[in-house]
Design an enzyme around this catalytic site. Structure first.
Site: not given
Ligand code: HXC
Length: 256
Positions: A64, A107, A110, A130
C-alpha cells in the site's frame, strides 16, 4: 482510460498491468479504484474468461502507498473504511491469476493472495513488512496467508517482516508455480487461456467451490460441492463435455 494501470485483451484473456513503476507499483487509492473498476468491467464482458494481473520487472507491488497513508488518523481510516473496497475485487468471479516479478510486499502480497493463484518468477520476493511500519496488515494478509501456508509460517512472516524468496514460497504453497522471470507473464497468459477455453459457468462454479474450502467446515464443504455437482447434470456444458468425450472429439462449449 486509466492513469495507473494498463488493460489489454488477448483472445479471451484480459491482462491488467500495474503501471506505477517508479513507485514500485505502490497501491494508492487511484490504483485500487482502477483495478476494481477494470475487474468489474471485465466481469460483465462475456468475451473474457480469465484475468492476468501483473506488475513490472522490479515489483508486482511493494505494498500500500505509505506516503498516502502516513498522515491519516484512526478516524480517517474508520470513516473511509480504508481498504474495504478490495472486497469488490475478491467478489469478481472471473478467475484471476497473479503474475509476479520482483517485490510482492505488504498490500502487494495481499493483492496477490486475493487472486485465485499466483505464478512467480525465480527472483520474486514476498513479505508482510507491516510490523516495521507499526501496523498490522490491512488487506487480508494475516487471514489469507495463514490459510495458504499455515499458522507457523504465516506467524513468522508477519512477526519478523522478513522476505521470502520464490523457491520457499512455492514450497510453502504461497504460489502455484515458479518459472524463469522472463516467462512469468507468458506462462500466466497460457494458463489463463486454457481456463478461458472452458465454459464460463463451469469455471465459475469450480472457482466458487474451491473458495468455499476457506470458509466452510469439511462436511459442509463436501455437501456444498456435491449439491453443485448434481445440479450441473443436464446443463448444456455437461452434455457437451461428456458427449464430446464419448465421441472422442474436443468439446465445443457455447456461451450465453
Ligand atoms: C510508497 C513506495 C513504496 C510503498 C516503494 N516506494 N515502496 N512508496 N509506498 N509501499 C517508493 C520509494 O519510496 C521510492 O520512491 C521508490 O518507490 C523506489 O523504492 P526504493 O526504496 O528506492 O527501492 P529499493 O531500495 O530497491 O527498495 C525496494 C523496497 C523498498 C525493499 C521494496 O522500497 C521498501 O521496503 N518499500 C516498502 C515496502 C513496504 O513496507 N510495504 C508494505 C507497505 S504497508 P522515491 O520517490 O524515493 O524514488 C502495506 C499494508 C498496509 O502494504 C496495511 C496497513 C494499513
Amino acid at each position: 482510460m486509466y492513469e495507473t494501470i494498463e488493460v489489454s485483451q488477448e483472445g479471451r484473456v484480459a491482462l491488467i498491468r500495474l503501471n506505477r513503476p517508479k513507485q514500485l507499483n505502490a497501491l494508492n487509492s487511484t490504483v485500487a479504484r482502477e483495478i476494481i473498476a477494470a475487474t468489474e468491467a471485465i466481469e460483465k464482458d462475456h468475451t473474457i474468461g480469465a484475468i492476468v494481473l501483473t506488475g513490472s520487472e522490479r515489483a508486482f507491488a511493494a505494498g500500500a502507498d505509505i506516503s498516502e497513508m502516513a498522515g491519516k488518523t484512526a478516524s480517517d481510516m474508520i470513516e473511509a473504511d480504508f481498504f474495504a473496497e478490495w472486497e469488490r475485487f475478491t467478489r469478481c468471479r472471473t478467475p484471476k491469476i497473479a503474475a509476479v516479478n520482483g517485490y510482492a510486499l505488504g498490500g502487494g502480497c495481499e493483492l496477490m493472495m486475493m487472486c485465485d493463484f499466483a505464478i512467480a518468477g525465480e527472483g520474486a520476493k514476498f513479505g508482510q513488512p507491516e510490523v516495521k511500519l507499526g501496523v498490522v496488515a490491512g488487506m487480508g494478509g494475516t487471514q489469507r496467508m495463514t490459510r495458504l501456508i499455515g499458522r507457523a509460517r504465516s506467524m513468522e512472516m508477519h512477526l519478523t517482516g522478513r522476505t521470502m524468496g520464490a523457491a520457499e514460497a512455492l514450497q510453502a504453497g504461497l504460489v502455484a508455480r515458479v518459472v524463469p522471470d522472463a516467462e512469468v507473464v507468458s506462462t500466466a497468459m497460457e494458463s489463463a487461456k486454457l481456463i478461458a477455453s472452458y465454459a464460463r459457468a463451469t469455471v465459475r462454479t469450480i472457482r466458487d467451490t474451491v473458495m468455499r474450502a476457506e470458509e466452510l467446515p469439511l462436511a459442509e464443504g463436501v455437501h456444498y460441492e456435491r449439491g453443485l455437482f448434481h445440479r450441473m447434470f443436464g446443463t448444456q456444458h455437461q452434455i457437451e463435455g461428456m458427449t464430446a468425450f464419448l465421441e472422442k472429439r474436443a468439446p465445443r462449449f457455447q456461451e450465453g
